[in-house]
Design a protein around this motif. Structure first.
Motif, PDB file in Angstrom:
ATOM      1  N   THR A 176       0.667  -1.080  -0.121  1.00 21.67           N
ATOM      2  CA  THR A 176      -0.020  -0.049   0.009  1.00 21.67           C
ATOM      3  C   THR A 176       0.861   1.287  -0.024  1.00 21.67           C
ATOM      4  OG1 THR A 176      -1.806  -1.024   0.883  1.00 21.67           O
ATOM      5  CG2 THR A 176      -1.954   1.254   1.155  1.00 21.67           C
ATOM      6  N   PRO A 177       0.725   2.189  -0.999  1.00 22.73           N
ATOM      7  CA  PRO A 177       1.467   3.221  -1.112  1.00 22.73           C
ATOM      8  C   PRO A 177       1.272   4.268   0.084  1.00 22.73           C
ATOM      9  CG  PRO A 177       0.421   2.844  -3.215  1.00 22.73           C
ATOM     10  CD  PRO A 177      -0.125   2.010  -1.905  1.00 22.73           C
ATOM     11  N   VAL A 178       2.481   4.992   0.543  1.00 26.03           N
ATOM     12  CA  VAL A 178       2.015   6.105   1.681  1.00 26.03           C
ATOM     13  C   VAL A 178       1.345   7.266   1.160  1.00 26.03           C
ATOM     14  CG1 VAL A 178       3.478   7.818   2.737  1.00 26.03           C
ATOM     15  CG2 VAL A 178       4.395   5.418   2.608  1.00 26.03           C
ATOM     16  N   ALA A 179       1.319   7.320  -0.429  1.00 26.74           N
ATOM     17  CA  ALA A 179       0.459   8.383  -0.719  1.00 26.74           C
ATOM     18  C   ALA A 179      -1.138   8.225  -0.653  1.00 26.74           C
ATOM     19  CB  ALA A 179       0.730   8.455  -2.425  1.00 26.74           C
ATOM     20  N   THR A 180      -1.255   6.873  -0.617  1.00 20.85           N
ATOM     21  CA  THR A 180      -2.765   6.519  -0.606  1.00 20.85           C
ATOM     22  C   THR A 180      -3.403   6.943   0.901  1.00 20.85           C
ATOM     23  OG1 THR A 180      -2.414   4.652  -1.985  1.00 20.85           O
ATOM     24  CG2 THR A 180      -4.396   4.632  -0.543  1.00 20.85           C
ATOM     25  N   ILE A 181      -2.539   6.573   1.873  1.00 17.78           N
ATOM     26  CA  ILE A 181      -2.842   6.858   3.210  1.00 17.78           C
ATOM     27  C   ILE A 181      -2.972   8.274   3.425  1.00 17.78           C
ATOM     28  CG2 ILE A 181      -2.313   6.307   5.725  1.00 17.78           C
ATOM     29  CD1 ILE A 181      -3.305   4.017   3.842  1.00 17.78           C
ATOM     30  N   ARG A 182      -1.710   9.051   2.955  1.00 14.49           N
ATOM     31  CA  ARG A 182      -1.737  10.374   3.250  1.00 14.49           C
ATOM     32  C   ARG A 182      -3.071  11.279   2.574  1.00 14.49           C
ATOM     33  NH1 ARG A 182       4.897  11.458   1.992  1.00 14.49           N
ATOM     34  NH2 ARG A 182       5.325  10.806   4.081  1.00 14.49           N
ATOM     35  N   ARG A 183      -3.356  10.803   1.372  1.00 14.64           N
ATOM     36  CA  ARG A 183      -4.487  11.259   0.814  1.00 14.64           C
ATOM     37  C   ARG A 183      -5.626  11.137   1.855  1.00 14.64           C
ATOM     38  NH1 ARG A 183      -8.558   9.287  -2.838  1.00 14.64           N
ATOM     39  NH2 ARG A 183      -9.832  10.963  -4.144  1.00 14.64           N
ATOM     40  N   LEU A 184      -5.873   9.879   2.515  1.00 17.24           N
ATOM     41  CA  LEU A 184      -7.197   9.900   3.168  1.00 17.24           C
ATOM     42  C   LEU A 184      -6.915  10.669   4.153  1.00 17.24           C
ATOM     43  CD1 LEU A 184      -7.418   5.809   3.962  1.00 17.24           C
ATOM     44  CD2 LEU A 184      -9.306   7.328   3.038  1.00 17.24           C
ATOM     45  N   SER A 185      -5.850  11.129   5.078  1.00 21.22           N
ATOM     46  CA  SER A 185      -5.601  12.009   5.955  1.00 21.22           C
ATOM     47  C   SER A 185      -6.147  13.411   5.492  1.00 21.22           C
ATOM     48  CB  SER A 185      -4.180  12.107   6.338  1.00 21.22           C
ATOM     49  OG  SER A 185      -4.003  10.741   7.132  1.00 21.22           O
ATOM     50  N   ALA A 186      -5.524  13.622   4.262  1.00 22.21           N
ATOM     51  CA  ALA A 186      -5.884  15.004   3.802  1.00 22.21           C
ATOM     52  C   ALA A 186      -7.255  15.324   3.290  1.00 22.21           C
ATOM     53  CB  ALA A 186      -5.436  15.313   2.342  1.00 22.21           C
ATOM     54  N   LEU A 187      -8.181  14.195   3.176  1.00 20.92           N
ATOM     55  CA  LEU A 187      -9.418  14.483   3.033  1.00 20.92           C
ATOM     56  C   LEU A 187     -10.327  14.180   4.285  1.00 20.92           C
ATOM     57  CD1 LEU A 187      -9.937  11.866  -0.262  1.00 20.92           C
ATOM     58  CD2 LEU A 187     -10.091  14.251  -0.304  1.00 20.92           C
ATOM     59  N   GLY A 188      -9.754  14.198   5.353  1.00 18.29           N
ATOM     60  CA  GLY A 188     -10.219  14.145   6.643  1.00 18.29           C
ATOM     61  C   GLY A 188     -11.162  12.691   6.845  1.00 18.29           C
ATOM     62  N   VAL A 189     -10.663  11.746   6.198  1.00 18.79           N
ATOM     63  CA  VAL A 189     -11.350  10.374   6.481  1.00 18.79           C
ATOM     64  C   VAL A 189     -10.933  10.036   7.727  1.00 18.79           C
ATOM     65  CG1 VAL A 189     -12.124   8.340   5.619  1.00 18.79           C
ATOM     66  CG2 VAL A 189     -11.878  10.010   4.048  1.00 18.79           C
ATOM     67  N   PRO A 190     -11.636   9.703   8.718  1.00 19.99           N
ATOM     68  CA  PRO A 190     -11.172   9.126  10.239  1.00 19.99           C
ATOM     69  C   PRO A 190     -10.956   7.430   9.775  1.00 19.99           C
ATOM     70  CG  PRO A 190     -13.323  10.098  10.536  1.00 19.99           C
ATOM     71  CD  PRO A 190     -13.118   9.939   9.028  1.00 19.99           C
ATOM     72  N   PHE A 191      -9.852   7.101  10.151  1.00 14.02           N
ATOM     73  CA  PHE A 191      -9.177   5.651  10.004  1.00 14.02           C
ATOM     74  C   PHE A 191      -8.246   5.332  11.122  1.00 14.02           C
ATOM     75  CE2 PHE A 191      -5.912   7.977   7.829  1.00 14.02           C
ATOM     76  CZ  PHE A 191      -4.736   7.221   8.055  1.00 14.02           C
TER      77      PHE A 191
END
Length: 354
Positions: A141-156
């Motif tokens: 799983t790319p780091v960019a994928t997770i950073r995008r979730l954080s940027a979109l404000g998706v709680p995970f």
């Protein structure tokens, strides 16, 4: 709002409204609204009368409309890597139970180590406005994928595995401690040439467990011999083939710790194939303490993970993130325990069942 059905014909005749229920139960519309929102301000007897009226009228709660009003769906997406593995199945059940305890329902995806499938599930969950995500990330799983979730404000929250390079909530077992305990157990029984079967560095779990094994050997003043570290996916077949390759060496080990119980079962099958006595001619220790570990003959010595507590903590940490998006990331690492059975050849035989 819901459709009212004629119970005898089963056809829609109109939409059941809160006012319909209020008239049927002889209460105000405001009281019905409070009941539907689970308000503690309504007396129990009134609450039951309203709920019974709703049932009799065929009312179905419109979760979509409620979600739009409250901006909460009360649904959490759970992405797991491999449900055919009993460890992940038990972990998923624990996470689902933890979510139920905080009033959330789980929508599940078995991503089977597919990044594309994982991404598709996450995007679908976003479209359905789920409250948050619990993710056991697929390999690679790319780091960019997770950073995008954080940027979109998706709680995970990460469950069991994590992705390096990002600050995110994480709940897991202490994998390093687990393999260290397993290796130290074999050292305490006098073994000095201890193999590891199922080693891998493609996941955080794999790296941590390999570190636990090597650190225990180093603390005992023993060398880490790459020749007796078998790298493989954690399957029965790989466990069996790994064990047999080790025993074909000019200087074979006398014991092995395994990445997980599934790999250990394979190693035990390999010993049976070679006509060797498990726990006498060769010692085996697994990790995870899945239910099957206590059913084998001989029983498998292993490291037990606090599965139910991991599930509860994952739900709690996610709820904290939903309630306070700006809070610092939480890292919850739970301690495992050693369960000694016959496969390691420990004195006294089986010390703990199941």
């Amino acid at each position: 709002m819901a459709v009212m059905k004629n119970k005898s014909a089963g056809t829609a005749v109109g939409r059941v409204t809160l006012l319909d229920i209020a008239r049927h139960a002889d209460v105000s519309r405001a009281t019905v609204s409070l009941v539907m929102r689970d308000s503690p301000l309504v007396a129990d007897s009134t609450r039951e009368r309203v709920k019974q009226a709703a049932v009799e009228l065929g009312y179905v709660y419109d979760r979509g409309a409620a979600s739009l009003r409250s901006r909460r769906s009360l649904i959490v997406g759970v992405s797991i890597t491999d449900l055919s593995n009993p460890y992940f199945a038990e972990l998923t059940a624990a996470a689902e139970q933890g979510l139920l305890q905080v009033g959330r329902m789980a929508l599940l995806s078995n991503n089977n180590e597919s990044i594309d499938k994982q991404n598709a599930f996450v995007e679908t969950m976003r479209e359905y406005n789920v409250d948050g995500l619990i993710i056991c990330p697929a390999i690679g799983t790319p780091v960019a994928t997770i950073r995008r979730l954080s940027a979109l404000g998706v709680p995970f929250v990460f469950l069991s595995r994590r992705i390096g390079g990002v600050k995110a909530d994480y709940v897991a077992n202490d994998n390093t401690l687990g393999l260290r305990m397993a290796t130290e157990h074999l050292l305490s029984l006098g073994h000095r040439r201890i193999a590891m079967i199922g080693a891998n560095t493609r996941t955080s779990t794999g790296r941590e467990r390999l570190d636990g094994y090597t650190s225990a050997l180093q603390a005992a003043g023993l060398p880490v011999d790459p020749a007796i570290i078998v790298e493989s996916a954690p399957t029965r077949r790989n466990g069996m083939e790994g064990l047999m390759s080790l025993m074909a060496q000019a200087r074979p080990p006398t014991a092995a710790v395994c990445f997980n119980d599934i790999t250990a079962f394979g190693a035990m099958l390999g010993l049976n194939h070679l006509g060797m006595r498990i726990g006498h001619d060769f010692a085996v220790v697994g990790h995870d303490n899945i239910v099957e570990a206590g059913l084998w003959l001989p029983g498998l010595t292993t490291v037990a993970i606090p599965i139910e507590e991991i599930g509860r903590q994952a739900a709690r940490v996610l709820l904290d993130r939903i309630s306070d998006p700006g809070r610092p990331a939480q890292k919850v690492i739970l301690a495992p325990r050693l369960v000694v059975r016959e496969s390691s050849g420990a004195p006294g035989g089986m010390r703990e069942p199941g």
